[in-house]
Design a protein around this motif. Structure first.
Motif, PDB file in Angstrom:
ATOM      1  N   UNK A 113       0.880  -1.170   0.000  1.00  0.00           N
ATOM      2  CA  UNK A 113       0.000   0.000   0.000  1.00  0.00           C
ATOM      3  C   UNK A 113       0.917   1.219   0.000  1.00  0.00           C
ATOM      4  N   UNK A 114       1.363   1.593  -1.180  1.00  0.00           N
ATOM      5  CA  UNK A 114       2.400   2.623  -1.292  1.00  0.00           C
ATOM      6  C   UNK A 114       1.969   3.959  -0.709  1.00  0.00           C
ATOM      7  N   UNK A 115       0.743   4.373  -0.978  1.00  0.00           N
ATOM      8  CA  UNK A 115       0.302   5.678  -0.487  1.00  0.00           C
ATOM      9  C   UNK A 115       0.259   5.727   1.027  1.00  0.00           C
ATOM     10  N   UNK A 116      -0.190   4.637   1.647  1.00  0.00           N
ATOM     11  CA  UNK A 116      -0.240   4.599   3.109  1.00  0.00           C
ATOM     12  C   UNK A 116       1.163   4.585   3.703  1.00  0.00           C
ATOM     13  N   UNK A 117       2.062   3.832   3.076  1.00  0.00           N
ATOM     14  CA  UNK A 117       3.434   3.768   3.567  1.00  0.00           C
ATOM     15  C   UNK A 117       4.131   5.122   3.434  1.00  0.00           C
ATOM     16  N   UNK A 118       3.891   5.811   2.335  1.00  0.00           N
ATOM     17  CA  UNK A 118       4.467   7.143   2.154  1.00  0.00           C
ATOM     18  C   UNK A 118       3.934   8.094   3.217  1.00  0.00           C
ATOM     19  N   UNK A 119       2.646   7.984   3.493  1.00  0.00           N
ATOM     20  CA  UNK A 119       2.038   8.820   4.524  1.00  0.00           C
ATOM     21  C   UNK A 119       2.637   8.522   5.889  1.00  0.00           C
ATOM     22  N   UNK A 120       2.809   7.237   6.204  1.00  0.00           N
ATOM     23  CA  UNK A 120       3.367   6.855   7.505  1.00  0.00           C
ATOM     24  C   UNK A 120       4.812   7.315   7.662  1.00  0.00           C
ATOM     25  N   UNK A 121       5.588   7.210   6.583  1.00  0.00           N
ATOM     26  CA  UNK A 121       6.981   7.634   6.649  1.00  0.00           C
ATOM     27  C   UNK A 121       7.097   9.130   6.928  1.00  0.00           C
ATOM     28  N   UNK A 122       6.179   9.904   6.372  1.00  0.00           N
ATOM     29  CA  UNK A 122       6.259  11.356   6.516  1.00  0.00           C
ATOM     30  C   UNK A 122       5.475  11.933   7.668  1.00  0.00           C
ATOM     31  N   UNK A 123       4.937  11.064   8.537  1.00  0.00           N
ATOM     32  CA  UNK A 123       4.107  11.537   9.650  1.00  0.00           C
ATOM     33  C   UNK A 123       4.799  11.313  10.988  1.00  0.00           C
ATOM     34  N   UNK A 124       4.877  12.380  11.775  1.00  0.00           N
ATOM     35  CA  UNK A 124       5.377  12.248  13.148  1.00  0.00           C
ATOM     36  C   UNK A 124       4.221  11.787  14.021  1.00  0.00           C
ATOM     37  N   UNK A 125       4.391  10.643  14.656  1.00  0.00           N
ATOM     38  CA  UNK A 125       3.284  10.044  15.398  1.00  0.00           C
ATOM     39  C   UNK A 125       3.730   9.599  16.784  1.00  0.00           C
ATOM     40  N   UNK A 126       2.859   9.820  17.772  1.00  0.00           N
ATOM     41  CA  UNK A 126       3.148   9.334  19.126  1.00  0.00           C
ATOM     42  C   UNK A 126       3.151   7.813  19.167  1.00  0.00           C
TER      43      UNK A 126
END
Length: 317
Positions: A113-126
């Protein structure tokens, strides 16, 4: 009688037409030898240009044009031969990012799921305190093929203007920890957009070492890698290969110069404009025309369009 002049007119018209045709034919015969030379030269040029076009098409097949966003979606066949199989990808993706664990996965999933993975890589998350480079390295550990590299490369590109999420030291860390040449190039190019060309210079030095190989194929591959940098400093490394004894190497050197040079490099291509090989001469003229339109400051610091042109391809969903 009035009929006679009309009759003569009817006879004279075909005669005049025949005379004109005969005159034209005689004129053509007079220039026959010149025309034969011109036709032969044109036929030779057409054959050479067809070979050159086939070479360009092959290079475009290998080029890393990004398929999503502005450029649309690439055909999934672009990833054929990557070594990744359908039954391997979902399992690898499941262990990549914590934020990805809750996403829906089915046995029919053919790619990450490339779009989700790209989103996760670029998101700072607790939920996931890891740095960008840590998450990227984890993703690539399970997906080291073309698709994983393409996803991380796209994420790096997306964050080029966001140093808060992806600071320079994170980029350098990822560059040092990964050996894939496409990913390293994208990282170096993003650093250039931020005003730091050190990693691009390192890319050039690495590729330049292969330019002295006795194997023409190795020299050609090095020229392709230099061309992909889209960086003006690469033109100096490319310049000596414009005089290579191998015609294919010479043509690849011209293509690489067109991709990296600017107005200050026009003279390098001008030396080949009168080359006896029509393919070399034609391409040299094309390179001169292309570089004349660029200022002497062009490509000394990369723009986002330079990076997009060489981004690795992401598979179609």
């Amino acid at each position: 009688m009035s009929i006679q002049p009309d009759f003569k007119k009817h006879l004279l018209l075909p005669a005049l037409i025949g005379a004109a045709i005969t005159y034209g034919a005689l004129s053509l015969l007079d220039d026959e030898s010149l025309q034969r030379e011109q036709i032969s030269a044109l036929e030779s040029r057409i054959l050479d240009l067809e070979l050159l076009l086939a070479q360009k098409e092959e290079e475009l097949t290998d080029a890393r044009f990004f398929s999503a966003g502005v450029f649309g979606v690439a055909d999934a066949s672009a990833l054929s031969g990557s070594g990744a199989t359908n039954h391997q990808k979902p399992a690898a993706a499941a262990n990549v990012l914590p934020d990805q664990a809750g996403s829906e996965q089915t046995s029919d999933t053919a790619s990450l799921d490339s779009q989700q993975l790209i989103k996760d890589l670029g998101t700072l998350s607790d939920r996931d305190p890891r740095s960008f480079s840590e998450k990227a390295n984890a993703l690539l550990a399970g997906n080291a093929g073309i698709e994983g590299v393409a996803i991380v490369s796209k994420s790096v590109f997306d964050l080029a203007e966001n140093p808060e999420v992806l600071p320079d030291y994170e980029l350098e860390s990822l560059y040092q920890s990964q050996s894939n040449p496409d990913l390293q190039r994208v990282i170096a190019q993003v650093m250039s957009t931020r005003g730091d060309n050190r990693l691009l210079e390192k890319q050039i030095t690495k590729a330049q070492a292969s330019l002295s190989s006795d194997n023409p194929s190795i020299r050609q591959q090095a020229l392709v890698e230099l061309g992909k940098t889209r960086y003006a400093s690469a033109a100096s490394a490319i310049a000596p290969l414009l005089q290579d004894s191998d015609t294919n190497v010479k043509l690849d050197a011209l293509l690489a110069l067109r991709a990296t040079g600017n107005q200050s490099h026009v003279r390098l291509a001008e030396t080949l404009v009168s080359h006896p090989d029509p393919a070399v001469s034609w391409l040299a003229k094309d390179v001169v025309n292309s570089l004349q339109n660029l200022s002497e400051r062009a490509r000394t610091q990369l723009a986002s369009t330079d990076i997009v042109a060489e981004l690795p391809v992401i598979a179609a969903p």
